[in-house]
Design a protein around this motif. Structure first.
Motif, short mmCIF file in Angstrom:
data_model
loop_
_atom_site.label_atom_id
_atom_site.label_comp_id
_atom_site.label_asym_id
_atom_site.label_seq_id
_atom_site.Cartn_x
_atom_site.Cartn_y
_atom_site.Cartn_z
N ILE A 290 0.83 -1.30 -0.04
CA ILE A 290 0.00 0.10 0.03
C ILE A 290 0.89 1.26 -0.11
O ILE A 290 2.07 1.41 0.85
CB ILE A 290 -1.00 0.08 1.27
CG1 ILE A 290 -1.75 -1.32 1.25
CG2 ILE A 290 -1.88 1.28 1.19
CD1 ILE A 290 -2.74 -1.50 0.08
N TYR A 291 0.53 2.22 -0.85
CA TYR A 291 1.21 3.64 -0.95
C TYR A 291 0.18 4.63 -0.71
O TYR A 291 -0.96 4.43 -1.19
CB TYR A 291 1.79 3.63 -2.32
CG TYR A 291 2.84 2.76 -2.45
CD1 TYR A 291 4.45 3.17 -2.52
CD2 TYR A 291 2.74 1.49 -2.91
CE1 TYR A 291 5.19 2.55 -2.90
CE2 TYR A 291 3.61 0.59 -3.13
CZ TYR A 291 5.01 1.20 -3.11
OH TYR A 291 6.15 0.39 -3.36
N VAL A 292 0.41 5.48 -0.04
CA VAL A 292 -0.15 6.66 0.46
C VAL A 292 0.57 7.86 0.03
O VAL A 292 1.85 8.23 0.32
CB VAL A 292 -0.75 6.69 1.85
CG1 VAL A 292 -1.26 8.27 2.16
CG2 VAL A 292 -1.21 5.66 2.27
N ASN A 293 -0.11 8.81 -1.04
CA ASN A 293 0.79 10.18 -1.51
C ASN A 293 1.96 9.44 -2.12
O ASN A 293 2.94 10.30 -1.92
CB ASN A 293 0.49 10.95 -0.75
CG ASN A 293 -0.75 11.62 0.05
OD1 ASN A 293 -1.69 11.36 -0.94
ND2 ASN A 293 -0.74 11.69 1.18
N GLY A 294 1.88 8.40 -2.63
CA GLY A 294 3.42 7.74 -3.47
C GLY A 294 4.27 7.38 -2.53
O GLY A 294 5.20 7.02 -3.03
N GLU A 295 4.14 7.24 -1.35
CA GLU A 295 4.97 6.49 -0.52
C GLU A 295 4.43 5.50 0.28
O GLU A 295 3.34 5.36 0.58
CB GLU A 295 5.45 7.72 0.64
CG GLU A 295 6.03 9.11 -0.01
CD GLU A 295 7.04 9.82 1.08
OE1 GLU A 295 7.53 9.18 2.00
OE2 GLU A 295 7.42 10.75 0.46
N GLN A 296 5.36 4.36 0.52
CA GLN A 296 5.06 3.01 1.00
C GLN A 296 4.71 3.25 2.25
O GLN A 296 5.39 4.05 3.11
CB GLN A 296 6.17 2.17 0.57
CG GLN A 296 5.89 0.73 0.97
CD GLN A 296 6.92 -0.09 0.65
OE1 GLN A 296 8.37 0.26 0.71
NE2 GLN A 296 6.63 -1.30 0.15
N GLU A 297 3.77 2.86 2.66
CA GLU A 297 3.02 2.95 4.04
C GLU A 297 3.09 1.55 4.81
O GLU A 297 2.47 0.69 4.03
CB GLU A 297 1.71 3.62 3.96
CG GLU A 297 1.02 3.97 5.29
CD GLU A 297 1.98 4.69 6.30
OE1 GLU A 297 2.43 4.40 7.14
OE2 GLU A 297 2.29 5.90 5.79
N PHE A 298 3.70 1.45 5.96
CA PHE A 298 3.52 0.14 6.74
C PHE A 298 2.55 0.56 7.99
O PHE A 298 2.46 -0.46 8.88
CB PHE A 298 4.90 -0.14 7.34
CG PHE A 298 5.74 -0.56 6.18
CD1 PHE A 298 5.78 -1.92 5.51
CD2 PHE A 298 6.64 0.51 5.41
CE1 PHE A 298 6.34 -2.04 4.39
CE2 PHE A 298 7.41 0.15 4.27
CZ PHE A 298 7.25 -1.14 3.76
#
Length: 68
Positions: free
Chosen positions: A38-46
């Motif tokens: 999952i990416y949020v605003n182009g950044e990988q999110e954990f």
């Protein structure tokens, strides 16, 4: 692109995935998030508890969700 309208200040990432139909349960969302899909605003999110606000974009493979 799917648009997910919220009536609150924010929505948690795993909940947004469920409401947008990406996953059937929050638990499935948790796994996708923890495994880095999952990416949020182009950044990988954990972080499954990440607070998504209006204007945020969530990406999973070819699917994109815009929070409004």
């Amino acid at each position: 692109m799917k648009i997910l309208k919220i009536n609150t200040d924010f929505i948690k990432l795993d909940t947004a995935l469920k409401l947008a139909g990406i996953t059937d349960t929050g638990g499935q969302g948790k796994i996708l998030i923890q495994e880095g899909f999952i990416y949020v605003n182009g950044e990988q999110e954990f972080r499954r508890g990440r607070k998504c606000i209006s204007g945020d974009r969530i990406q999973f493979e070819e699917e994109e969700i815009l929070i409004e």
